[in-house]
Motif scaffolding. Structure first.
Motif, PDB file in Angstrom:
ATOM      1  N   SER A 276       0.838  -1.214   0.000  1.00 40.93           N
ATOM      2  CA  SER A 276       0.000   0.000   0.000  1.00 40.93           C
ATOM      3  C   SER A 276       0.862   1.249   0.000  1.00 40.93           C
ATOM      4  N   VAL A 277       1.919   1.243   0.837  1.00 39.68           N
ATOM      5  CA  VAL A 277       2.804   2.415   0.915  1.00 39.68           C
ATOM      6  C   VAL A 277       3.554   2.588  -0.406  1.00 39.68           C
ATOM      7  N   ARG A 278       4.043   1.469  -0.951  1.00 42.31           N
ATOM      8  CA  ARG A 278       4.791   1.537  -2.221  1.00 42.31           C
ATOM      9  C   ARG A 278       3.910   2.043  -3.367  1.00 42.31           C
ATOM     10  N   ALA A 279       2.617   1.730  -3.304  1.00 40.46           N
ATOM     11  CA  ALA A 279       1.713   2.170  -4.370  1.00 40.46           C
ATOM     12  C   ALA A 279       1.432   3.668  -4.255  1.00 40.46           C
ATOM     13  N   LEU A 280       1.324   4.163  -3.013  1.00 40.55           N
ATOM     14  CA  LEU A 280       0.904   5.558  -2.816  1.00 40.55           C
ATOM     15  C   LEU A 280       2.065   6.551  -2.872  1.00 40.55           C
ATOM     16  N   LEU A 281       3.208   6.191  -2.306  1.00 35.10           N
ATOM     17  CA  LEU A 281       4.310   7.151  -2.164  1.00 35.10           C
ATOM     18  C   LEU A 281       4.745   7.797  -3.486  1.00 35.10           C
ATOM     19  N   PRO A 282       4.932   7.025  -4.558  1.00 37.37           N
ATOM     20  CA  PRO A 282       5.360   7.667  -5.820  1.00 37.37           C
ATOM     21  C   PRO A 282       4.349   8.679  -6.341  1.00 37.37           C
ATOM     22  N   ARG A 283       3.060   8.487  -5.991  1.00 40.76           N
ATOM     23  CA  ARG A 283       2.026   9.417  -6.469  1.00 40.76           C
ATOM     24  C   ARG A 283       2.083  10.744  -5.729  1.00 40.76           C
ATOM     25  N   LEU A 284       2.728  10.757  -4.543  1.00 36.83           N
ATOM     26  CA  LEU A 284       2.816  11.989  -3.755  1.00 36.83           C
ATOM     27  C   LEU A 284       4.090  12.770  -4.054  1.00 36.83           C
ATOM     28  N   GLN A 285       5.087  12.068  -4.585  1.00 36.49           N
ATOM     29  CA  GLN A 285       6.389  12.690  -4.758  1.00 36.49           C
ATOM     30  C   GLN A 285       6.359  13.827  -5.786  1.00 36.49           C
ATOM     31  N   MET A 286       7.251  14.800  -5.539  1.00 39.66           N
ATOM     32  CA  MET A 286       7.378  15.881  -6.519  1.00 39.66           C
ATOM     33  C   MET A 286       8.065  15.334  -7.778  1.00 39.66           C
ATOM     34  N   PHE A 287       7.817  15.951  -8.900  1.00 41.22           N
ATOM     35  CA  PHE A 287       8.403  15.517 -10.171  1.00 41.22           C
ATOM     36  C   PHE A 287       8.275  13.998 -10.319  1.00 41.22           C
ATOM     37  N   LYS A 288       7.057  13.577 -10.584  1.00 45.08           N
ATOM     38  CA  LYS A 288       6.681  12.158 -10.486  1.00 45.08           C
ATOM     39  C   LYS A 288       7.582  11.196 -11.259  1.00 45.08           C
ATOM     40  N   SER A 289       8.244  11.693 -12.292  1.00 41.08           N
ATOM     41  CA  SER A 289       8.998  10.749 -13.124  1.00 41.08           C
ATOM     42  C   SER A 289      10.365  10.404 -12.520  1.00 41.08           C
ATOM     43  N   LEU A 290      10.801  11.190 -11.495  1.00 38.54           N
ATOM     44  CA  LEU A 290      12.114  10.919 -10.898  1.00 38.54           C
ATOM     45  C   LEU A 290      12.049   9.671 -10.021  1.00 38.54           C
ATOM     46  N   PRO A 291      13.155   8.932  -9.939  1.00 38.02           N
ATOM     47  CA  PRO A 291      13.140   7.754  -9.063  1.00 38.02           C
ATOM     48  C   PRO A 291      13.103   8.172  -7.594  1.00 38.02           C
ATOM     49  N   GLY A 292      12.487   7.349  -6.753  1.00 44.10           N
ATOM     50  CA  GLY A 292      12.430   7.629  -5.319  1.00 44.10           C
ATOM     51  C   GLY A 292      13.131   6.533  -4.547  1.00 44.10           C
ATOM     52  N   PRO A 293      13.128   6.638  -3.214  1.00 43.91           N
ATOM     53  CA  PRO A 293      13.811   5.618  -2.415  1.00 43.91           C
ATOM     54  C   PRO A 293      13.063   4.290  -2.442  1.00 43.91           C
ATOM     55  N   ARG A 294      13.823   3.207  -2.209  1.00 48.52           N
ATOM     56  CA  ARG A 294      13.172   1.916  -1.970  1.00 48.52           C
ATOM     57  C   ARG A 294      12.513   1.977  -0.607  1.00 48.52           C
ATOM     58  N   VAL A 295      11.388   1.322  -0.465  1.00 46.73           N
ATOM     59  CA  VAL A 295      10.757   1.187   0.855  1.00 46.73           C
ATOM     60  C   VAL A 295      10.748  -0.296   1.185  1.00 46.73           C
ATOM     61  N   GLU A 296      11.309  -0.638   2.334  1.00 47.05           N
ATOM     62  CA  GLU A 296      11.421  -2.050   2.719  1.00 47.05           C
ATOM     63  C   GLU A 296      11.014  -2.235   4.176  1.00 47.05           C
ATOM     64  N   LEU A 297      10.726  -3.463   4.556  1.00 43.88           N
ATOM     65  CA  LEU A 297      10.446  -3.785   5.954  1.00 43.88           C
ATOM     66  C   LEU A 297      11.752  -4.124   6.672  1.00 43.88           C
ATOM     67  N   ALA A 298      11.830  -3.755   7.951  1.00 43.89           N
ATOM     68  CA  ALA A 298      13.008  -4.090   8.754  1.00 43.89           C
ATOM     69  C   ALA A 298      13.154  -5.605   8.804  1.00 43.89           C
ATOM     70  N   ARG A 299      14.405  -6.055   8.949  1.00 37.12           N
ATOM     71  CA  ARG A 299      14.650  -7.490   8.886  1.00 37.12           C
ATOM     72  C   ARG A 299      15.079  -8.074  10.229  1.00 37.12           C
ATOM     73  N   LEU A 300      15.613  -7.225  11.102  1.00 32.36           N
ATOM     74  CA  LEU A 300      16.299  -7.772  12.273  1.00 32.36           C
ATOM     75  C   LEU A 300      15.419  -8.060  13.489  1.00 32.36           C
ATOM     76  N   GLY A 301      14.274  -7.437  13.615  1.00 34.39           N
ATOM     77  CA  GLY A 301      13.425  -7.689  14.783  1.00 34.39           C
ATOM     78  C   GLY A 301      14.070  -7.210  16.072  1.00 34.39           C
ATOM     79  N   ASN A 302      13.807  -7.942  17.170  1.00 36.25           N
ATOM     80  CA  ASN A 302      14.233  -7.491  18.501  1.00 36.25           C
ATOM     81  C   ASN A 302      15.741  -7.349  18.658  1.00 36.25           C
ATOM     82  N   GLU A 303      16.505  -8.187  17.944  1.00 46.24           N
ATOM     83  CA  GLU A 303      17.960  -8.156  18.153  1.00 46.24           C
ATOM     84  C   GLU A 303      18.609  -6.890  17.591  1.00 46.24           C
ATOM     85  N   ALA A 304      17.852  -6.111  16.811  1.00 50.70           N
ATOM     86  CA  ALA A 304      18.389  -4.847  16.267  1.00 50.70           C
ATOM     87  C   ALA A 304      18.870  -3.931  17.385  1.00 50.70           C
TER      88      ALA A 304
END
Ligand SMILES: [Zn+2]
Length: 318
Positions: A276-304
């Motif tokens: 849902s976030v990945r679908a919406l974020l590019p639509r909000l960004q300025m200059f829509k055709s420019l690449p934006g950051p990757r959005v990912e879920l954290a991997r480490l959990g509690n041990e982080a």
């Protein structure tokens, strides 16, 4: 060399010995019992470190530093915890107190920065030059890592994404302001919005799952109802995602990181949230055709918390 990492929470203190490569060699934990005087809590932390060294058969001489992640604000120069609401600590000389027991360099930083550092070494943002981690829990935390180092800010307030204003004159926040990101993008916010929705739509699956008791609504239950297609739950979830994407877009406009990492309890919604976030974020960004950051879920959990705190030593002293 070995780095000690301490995840100091309001309920538990987790201590680990971490290798150069960022893996936990041995760990132990103890209850915080935060009502006690800080001197007693710090002594418990030191005892816990000694326990970890015995467990991991590690000599004290091999320990390079002690890193501590705290749920609050610390002055990294003086080693003083300036404010830690969960523990009721104000101007606590944590470094000096710890060094009474173990005389090693002690580094202290906010727990969200620490988690971001851990992810950037051995987690999902490993290899990225710039990353922002956003933790969606009871509150909203933020951590910035640039070229393998955390950015605590000039006044140790850097990355406090949860307290950027999202809604002018909005919901009052614990920080003393109104309309902070944290009041719209946390598990607490999701629950508040769900309760409001259930007041208007009592037939919602949210309320059924909560046994008809609005006080029993939690974030997981709202997300589960939304996943099942319950219309009121989906309205709440979509509103939440919109606030979150707007907040992330502000981060992108200001900082343009290579990657944004989502962590904390709400991130356990997994791909349902991420897509849902990945679908919406590019639509909000300025200059829509420019690449934006990757959005990912954290991997480490509690041990982080342990790994990132330990890496503070590697961060500074290597
Ligand atoms: Zn706030």
């Amino acid at each position: 060399m070995v780095y000690i990492g301490i995840d100091l929470g309001g309920t538990n203190i987790a201590v680990g010995a971490v290798s150069e490569a960022g893996s936990i060699l041995a760990e132990a934990s103890t209850k915080t019992l935060s009502q006690r005087p800080f001197e007693v809590i710090v002594k418990d932390m030191a005892d816990c470190i000694k326990k970890v060294l015995v467990k991991g058969k590690i000599a004290l001489d091999d320990v390079k530093s002690i890193g501590i992640g705290i749920p609050g604000v610390a002055d990294s120069d003086s080693g003083i915890v300036l404010n830690c609401t969960n523990l009721g600590w104000v101007n606590v000389p944590l470094r000096a107190e710890m060094q009474k027991y173990i005389n090693k360099p002690v580094l202290i930083e906010n727990d969200a920065n620490v988690a971001a550092l851990a992810e950037s070494y051995v987690g999902v943002s490993a290899g990225c030059q710039s990353s922002v981690m956003v933790t969606l829990g009871t509150g909203v935390g933020g951590g910035i890592v640039i070229n393998g180092k955390t950015w605590p800010g000039a006044h140790n307030r850097g990355g406090e994404i949860g307290h950027m204003t999202l809604v002018p004159d909005g919901v009052p926040c614990t920080c003393g302001n109104n309309g902070c990101v944290e009041r719209y993008c946390s598990a607490t916010a999701l629950i508040r919005m769900a309760r409001q929705e259930c007041y208007s739509f009592p037939q919602s699956a949210i309320l059924q799952k909560a046994g008809g008791d609005p006080d029993r609504i939690n974030a997981k239950l709202v997300i589960d109802a939304a996943k099942e297609g319950d219309a009121p739950a989906l309205r709440v979830f979509n509103t939440f995602v919109r606030y979150l994407a707007l907040s992330l877009n502000n981060i992108v406009a200001f900082f343009d990181p290579e990657i944004i990492v989502l962590g904390g309890g709400v991130s356990h919604a997994g791909d349902f949230l991420l897509d849902s976030v990945r679908a919406l974020l590019p639509r909000l960004q300025m200059f829509k055709s420019l690449p934006g950051p990757r959005v990912e879920l954290a991997r480490l959990g509690n041990e982080a918390g342990i790994i990132g705190a330990a890496l503070l030593g590697k961060n500074t002293y290597v």
